[in-house]
Design a protein around this motif. Structure first.
Motif, PDB file in Angstrom:
ATOM      1  N   THR A   1      47.027  84.557  67.330  1.00  0.00           N
ATOM      2  CA  THR A   1      46.625  83.176  68.043  1.00  0.00           C
ATOM      3  C   THR A   1      47.839  82.115  68.060  1.00  0.00           C
ATOM      4  N   ASN A   2      47.648  81.459  69.393  1.00  0.00           N
ATOM      5  CA  ASN A   2      48.876  80.196  69.340  1.00  0.00           C
ATOM      6  C   ASN A   2      48.004  79.150  69.820  1.00  0.00           C
ATOM      7  N   ASP A   3      48.297  78.067  68.890  1.00  0.00           N
ATOM      8  CA  ASP A   3      47.725  76.784  68.959  1.00  0.00           C
ATOM      9  C   ASP A   3      48.934  75.605  69.372  1.00  0.00           C
ATOM     10  N   ILE A   4      48.812  75.492  70.718  1.00  0.00           N
ATOM     11  CA  ILE A   4      49.907  74.666  71.264  1.00  0.00           C
ATOM     12  C   ILE A   4      49.672  73.086  71.332  1.00  0.00           C
ATOM     13  N   ARG A   5      50.356  72.233  70.821  1.00  0.00           N
ATOM     14  CA  ARG A   5      50.037  70.885  70.791  1.00  0.00           C
ATOM     15  C   ARG A   5      51.373  70.238  71.734  1.00  0.00           C
ATOM     16  N   LEU A   6      50.975  69.656  72.756  1.00  0.00           N
ATOM     17  CA  LEU A   6      51.973  69.110  73.613  1.00  0.00           C
ATOM     18  C   LEU A   6      51.666  67.506  73.728  1.00  0.00           C
ATOM     19  N   ASP A   7      52.724  66.752  73.034  1.00  0.00           N
ATOM     20  CA  ASP A   7      52.861  65.073  73.319  1.00  0.00           C
ATOM     21  C   ASP A   7      53.664  64.685  74.168  1.00  0.00           C
ATOM     22  N   LEU A   8      53.005  63.935  75.012  1.00  0.00           N
ATOM     23  CA  LEU A   8      53.835  63.462  76.259  1.00  0.00           C
ATOM     24  C   LEU A   8      53.926  61.991  75.733  1.00  0.00           C
ATOM     25  N   ASP A   9      55.197  61.363  75.721  1.00  0.00           N
ATOM     26  CA  ASP A   9      55.536  60.061  75.470  1.00  0.00           C
ATOM     27  C   ASP A   9      55.941  59.356  76.628  1.00  0.00           C
ATOM     28  N   ALA A  10      56.132  57.913  76.266  1.00  0.00           N
ATOM     29  CA  ALA A  10      56.124  56.954  77.384  1.00  0.00           C
ATOM     30  C   ALA A  10      57.489  57.364  78.445  1.00  0.00           C
ATOM     31  N   ASP A  11      58.429  57.999  77.823  1.00  0.00           N
ATOM     32  CA  ASP A  11      59.612  58.381  78.578  1.00  0.00           C
ATOM     33  C   ASP A  11      59.481  59.608  79.344  1.00  0.00           C
ATOM     34  N   GLY A  12      58.365  60.226  79.397  1.00  0.00           N
ATOM     35  CA  GLY A  12      58.134  61.555  80.342  1.00  0.00           C
ATOM     36  C   GLY A  12      58.345  62.614  79.510  1.00  0.00           C
ATOM     37  N   VAL A  13      59.095  62.449  78.160  1.00  0.00           N
ATOM     38  CA  VAL A  13      59.340  63.659  77.348  1.00  0.00           C
ATOM     39  C   VAL A  13      58.117  64.464  76.736  1.00  0.00           C
ATOM     40  N   LEU A  14      58.122  65.651  76.992  1.00  0.00           N
ATOM     41  CA  LEU A  14      56.904  66.337  76.390  1.00  0.00           C
ATOM     42  C   LEU A  14      57.302  67.150  75.266  1.00  0.00           C
ATOM     43  N   HIS A  15      56.648  66.832  73.920  1.00  0.00           N
ATOM     44  CA  HIS A  15      57.094  67.403  72.858  1.00  0.00           C
ATOM     45  C   HIS A  15      56.277  68.528  72.394  1.00  0.00           C
ATOM     46  N   GLY A  16      56.605  69.630  72.238  1.00  0.00           N
ATOM     47  CA  GLY A  16      55.833  70.680  72.027  1.00  0.00           C
ATOM     48  C   GLY A  16      56.014  71.255  70.631  1.00  0.00           C
ATOM     49  N   ARG A  17      54.741  71.717  70.141  1.00  0.00           N
ATOM     50  CA  ARG A  17      54.499  72.289  68.846  1.00  0.00           C
ATOM     51  C   ARG A  17      53.734  73.321  68.685  1.00  0.00           C
ATOM     52  N   GLU A  18      54.145  74.696  68.433  1.00  0.00           N
ATOM     53  CA  GLU A  18      53.248  75.851  68.851  1.00  0.00           C
ATOM     54  C   GLU A  18      53.030  76.485  67.245  1.00  0.00           C
ATOM     55  N   THR A  19      51.779  76.625  66.891  1.00  0.00           N
ATOM     56  CA  THR A  19      51.585  77.391  65.617  1.00  0.00           C
ATOM     57  C   THR A  19      50.968  78.512  66.032  1.00  0.00           C
ATOM     58  N   LEU A  20      51.837  79.898  65.792  1.00  0.00           N
ATOM     59  CA  LEU A  20      51.440  81.174  65.881  1.00  0.00           C
ATOM     60  C   LEU A  20      50.876  81.815  64.666  1.00  0.00           C
ATOM     61  N   THR A  21      49.872  82.306  64.900  1.00  0.00           N
ATOM     62  CA  THR A  21      49.223  83.053  63.499  1.00  0.00           C
ATOM     63  C   THR A  21      49.121  84.513  63.736  1.00  0.00           C
ATOM     64  N   PHE A  22      49.647  85.285  62.864  1.00  0.00           N
ATOM     65  CA  PHE A  22      49.464  86.698  62.895  1.00  0.00           C
ATOM     66  C   PHE A  22      48.713  87.246  61.821  1.00  0.00           C
ATOM     67  N   GLU A  23      47.483  87.686  62.303  1.00  0.00           N
ATOM     68  CA  GLU A  23      46.374  87.982  61.326  1.00  0.00           C
ATOM     69  C   GLU A  23      46.616  89.744  61.203  1.00  0.00           C
ATOM     70  N   GLY A  24      46.869  90.480  60.180  1.00  0.00           N
ATOM     71  CA  GLY A  24      47.005  91.689  60.015  1.00  0.00           C
ATOM     72  C   GLY A  24      48.337  92.183  60.050  1.00  0.00           C
ATOM     73  N   GLY A  25      49.116  91.460  59.721  1.00  0.00           N
ATOM     74  CA  GLY A  25      50.709  91.628  59.761  1.00  0.00           C
ATOM     75  C   GLY A  25      51.512  91.200  60.891  1.00  0.00           C
ATOM     76  N   ALA A  26      52.730  90.607  60.843  1.00  0.00           N
ATOM     77  CA  ALA A  26      53.460  90.006  61.699  1.00  0.00           C
ATOM     78  C   ALA A  26      54.535  91.093  62.584  1.00  0.00           C
ATOM     79  N   PRO A  27      55.004  90.841  63.639  1.00  0.00           N
ATOM     80  CA  PRO A  27      56.138  91.440  64.029  1.00  0.00           C
ATOM     81  C   PRO A  27      57.284  91.266  63.198  1.00  0.00           C
ATOM     82  N   GLU A  28      58.362  92.029  63.641  1.00  0.00           N
ATOM     83  CA  GLU A  28      59.472  91.495  63.031  1.00  0.00           C
ATOM     84  C   GLU A  28      60.161  90.490  63.915  1.00  0.00           C
TER      85      GLU A  28
END
Length: 615
Positions: free
Chosen positions: A66-93
C-alpha cells in the motif's frame, strides 16, 4: 485540460506499440526472477508508457503493498511529497517508483516538472539508499528496502501549478509507474486554501477511466484520491482547482521538436534571416559595381572601336590592325572571360589566314565525306607565335609537318591531345593577366568562388541541421544555404576586368559592331581578299562565319584572276579539283564545325577517363 493531450491518436499509437513490444520481450525472454523487477522499461518520447512488470510469480501473491501519498502545496507553488510504502508479508529487495518529469501539454509543447531532493528512510527514520535515473521524461527512484516493512519516500516538485481563469490549478501525475503491483494508493493534497474542484484519471496510460474514488475531505479542506489494485503499468493523474492567490507559479513549457517548430518563423529568426540576406545582396551590389566598369567603358569608349581596323603604310598600302593587337583567341576569352572551344577554332583559322597553316580540302571520297589536310608553314618573316598559339600548333600536328583533320587528337598523332588543349587554355588565361586585362586568372577566380560557395552551402546545411535539432532557429540557417548556393551559381560572374581590360573590351565590342555593320564590307578592291580574310577568324568568334565567308568569296571572285581561282582561290585555303570559290562558305563552316567537334570529344573523353580512374 491537461488530460486531453494524453488521448491524442499519436499518443495512443505510441503507447500501444510500447505495450506490444513489452509483451513480446517478456514472452521471448522468459522468467528473469525478481532481480529484474527494479528495472523499468523506458517510455517512448515524452509520453509515459507502461512500466515493465516483474516476470514469474507476482509479489502480490506473497505480500500486499500500500502507498499513502501526502502532497503539500505551498504558497510558492512547490509540491512537497511524502509517500509511506507498506509491505505486508515481506518487502522486496528493491522497489522502483517512477516520478514524472515531462508530460504532453498541447500540440506544440511538453510540460516539464522539476523533481528534486529525492530521499528515503525506513519506518524508524534510518536513511535508505535511493538510486535515481532520468530517462525519457521519467525519474526512476529505486529504493533499496533492506527488508524494511515501511519505507518513507520524500521529494519536491516544481512546475505543477498553473494560473487559470478563475483561480489556480495544480496538475501532477501522482503515480507514474510502480515496479510491483500495489493494492491501494491513497493520495491526499493540502494547500494554503481549500480546494474548489478536483479530477483524476487512472489505469493504463491511454485510458480515460476515472480513479476509484475522489473527494474533498470531511471539512472540504483537502483533496483526496484513491486508486486500488494498480498494476505496474498503471498511472494516476490528479488535478485540483484552488481560489486565486492560493499559490504562485506557472508551468514549465518546452517546445516539442517538430520540423515546423525547428523552422519557426519568429521576429528574431526573420530579422537574422533578413540581415544575412542583406549582406548577400550588398555583396552582389558591390560585385555589380565592380563589373559595371565594363558597362561604363562600353558607353564611353565603344565608339572608338567601331571603325575599320586598318592602317595605311608609307606607300599607301592598307594593312589590318585589330584593336590593341588582340588575336581572335584572346578576344573570345576577354569577352566572356572563358576559353571556349569556339575561341580555339577561331585561333586555328587565324593561324591559317596569317600563313602558319594551309588548309587543303581533300577530294570527297563519299557524298558526305569531307576531310582536310593541315600543312604546317613557317609563317611570315618577322612575326612570332604567341605562347598559346605555339602550344595549339603542337597539339594539332604532334610534331608532324602535315596531318589530316580526321586524325587530329588521335593517339597516332598526339597521344596527349586533351592535356595539350588544356595547356592552351591555361596559357590563354595567363595571357589575360600578362596583358593586364585581369588582375587574376578568370579561371582561378571562378574556381575559388565555386569552392567557397560549396563550402558555404555545406556549412549552411550543417548549421541548419544543428539549429533544427537544438533550437527553433533553423530558419536562419537557410539564409546561409541560400547565400552559399548564390555564391556557387554566381562564381562564373566573379572575374572582374581591370580598367585597361574594360577599355580593351569596349574597343573590341566596337570592332564587333563594325563587323556586323554593312559598311565593313566596303573596302576598296585590290586588298579586300587579304583584309576580309583577316576579318574571318574574328567573325568565327563572334558567330558570323557564314556571312563573312560569303563576303570573302564574293571579293575573291571579283578581285582574283581566273588563274588564281582555279582549284585554290585563296593562299591559305585550297579545294579539290571540283571545288569552286563559291563553295568556300560551306567549306569553312563545315571545317569549323568539324574541328569544334574534335576538340569537344577529346576533352569529354578525358573527363570520362579521369572518372573511370577514380572509380
Amino acid at each position: 485540460m491537461w488530460w486531453v493531450g494524453s488521448r491524442r491518436p499519436a499518443v495512443v499509437f505510441a503507447a500501444a506499440a510500447f505495450v506490444f513490444s513489452s509483451v513480446l520481450v517478456a514472452t521471448v525472454a522468459g522468467p528473469v526472477g525478481e532481480a529484474g523487477a527494479a528495472t523499468a522499461v523506458p517510455p517512448a518520447t515524452t509520453v509515459q508508457g507502461p512500466f515493465q512488470a516483474p516476470s514469474g510469480r507476482s509479489l502480490a501473491e506473497e505480500s500486499a503493498i500500500t502507498n499513502d501519498i501526502r502532497l503539500d502545496l505551498d504558497a510558492d507553488g512547490v509540491l512537497h511529497g511524502r509517500e509511506t510504502l507498506t509491505f505486508e508479508g515481506g518487502a522486496p529487495e528493491a522497489f522502483t517508483r517512477a516520478l514524472t518529469e515531462t508530460m504532453i501539454y498541447d500540440t506544440e509543447h511538453d510540460r516539464a516538472y522539476e523533481v528534486r531532493d529525492v530521499a528515503a528512510a525506513d519506518g524508524g527514520g534510518t536513511p535508505l539508499e535511493v538510486r535515481t535515473e532520468a530517462e525519457d521524461g521519467r525519474l526512476y527512484a529505486t529504493v533499496e528496502t533492506g527488508g524494511a516493512e515501511t519505507v518513507v519516500l520524500t521529494y519536491r516538485v516544481e512546475g505543477a501549478v498553473s494560473q487559470v481563469a478563475g483561480g489556480v490549478q495544480m496538475e501532477w501525475r501522482a503515480v507514474g509507474a510502480y515496479s510491483h503491483s500495489v493494492r491501494t494508493t491513497d493520495v491526499t493534497v493540502t494547500a494554503p486554501m481549500p480546494p474548489e474542484g478536483l479530477s483524476c484519471l487512472a489505469g493504463e496510460p491511454r485510458s480515460a477511466i476515472y480513479c476509484t474514488a475522489s473527494d474533498m475531505g470531511t471539512d472540504s479542506d483537502v483533496a483526496h484520491f484513491l486508486q486500488t489494485d494498480m498494476e505496474p503499468s498503471d498511472r494516476l493523474d490528479i488535478a485540483v482547482s484552488y481560489p486565486p492567490g492560493t499559490a504562485e507559479g506557472e508551468p514549465f513549457l518546452e517546445r516539442r521538436w517538430t520540423l515546423g517548430s525547428a523552422f519557426a518563423v519568429t521576429p528574431w529568426t526573420a530579422s537574422v534571416f533578413g540581415l544575412l540576406l542583406l549582406v548577400l545582396i550588398g555583396g552582389l551590389v558591390l560585385l555589380i559595381r565592380v563589373r559595371g566598369r565594363d558597362e561604363r567603358a562600353l558607353r564611353e569608349e565603344a565608339g572608338r572601336g567601331e571603325q575599320a581596323p586598318v592602317a595605311t603604310g608609307a606607300r599607301g598600302q592598307v594593312r589590318f590592325e585589330p584593336p590593341h593587337g588582340v588575336h581572335p583567341g584572346q578576344i573570345g576569352t576577354l569577352v566572356n572571360e572563358t576559353v571556349d572551344i569556339t575561341d580555339l577554332t577561331g585561333a586555328v583559322v587565324d593561324l591559317a589566314v596569317r600563313g602558319y597553316i594551309r588548309l587543303e580540302e581533300l577530294p570527297h571520297e563519299h557524298f558526305t565525306s569531307v576531310d582536310w589536310r593541315l600543312v604546317r608553314l613557317e609563317g611570315p618573316e618577322g612575326e612570332h607565335l604567341l605562347p598559346y598559339e605555339r602550344l595549339l600548333m603542337d597539339a594539332l600536328f604532334g610534331g608532324r609537318p602535315t596531318v589530316r583533320l580526321s586524325q587530329v587528337g588521335t593517339a597516332g598523332v598526339c597521344a596527349d591531345f586533351p592535356a595539350r588543349i588544356d595547356r592552351v587554355r591555361e596559357e590563354l588565361y595567363r595571357d589575360m593577366v600578362r596583358l593586364k586585362w585581369f588582375a587574376r586568372s578568370p579561371n582561378q577566380v571562378r574556381s575559388r568562388w565555386s569552392t567557397g560557395g560549396v563550402v558555404l552551402t555545406a556549412f549552411g546545411v550543417l548549421l541548419t541541421a544543428v539549429l533544427a535539432v537544438f533550437t527553433t532557429a533553423a530558419f536562419t540557417g537557410l539564409a546561409v544555404v541560400i547565400a552559399g548556393a548564390a555564391v556557387t551559381m554566381g562564381a562564373q560572374y566573379m572575374p572582374a576586368k581591370t580598367r585597361l581590360g574594360s577599355s580593351v573590351f569596349a574597343h573590341t565590342m566596337g570592332f564587333r559592331d563594325y563587323l556586323f555593320h554593312p559598311r565593313a564590307a566596303t573596302e576598296p578592291p585590290g586588298q579586300r581578299v587579304e583584309i576580309y580574310s583577316r576579318y574571318l577568324p574574328y567573325a568565327v568568334i563572334f558567330g558570323d562565319t557564314d556571312r563573312w565567308a560569303n563576303i570573302l568569296a564574293a571579293a575573291a571572285l571579283t578581285d582574283l584572276s581566273d588563274e588564281e581561282l582555279t582549284g585554290d582561290g585563296l593562299a591559305w585555303y585550297t579545294g579539290p579539283r571540283e571545288w569552286r570559290i563559291e563553295d568556300f562558305s560551306d567549306s569553312i563552316s563545315t571545317f569549323a564545325v568539324a574541328l569544334t567537334g574534335i576538340i569537344t570529344n577529346a576533352r569529354r573523353l578525358r573527363l570520362v577517363n579521369q572518372f573511370q580512374r577514380r572509380r
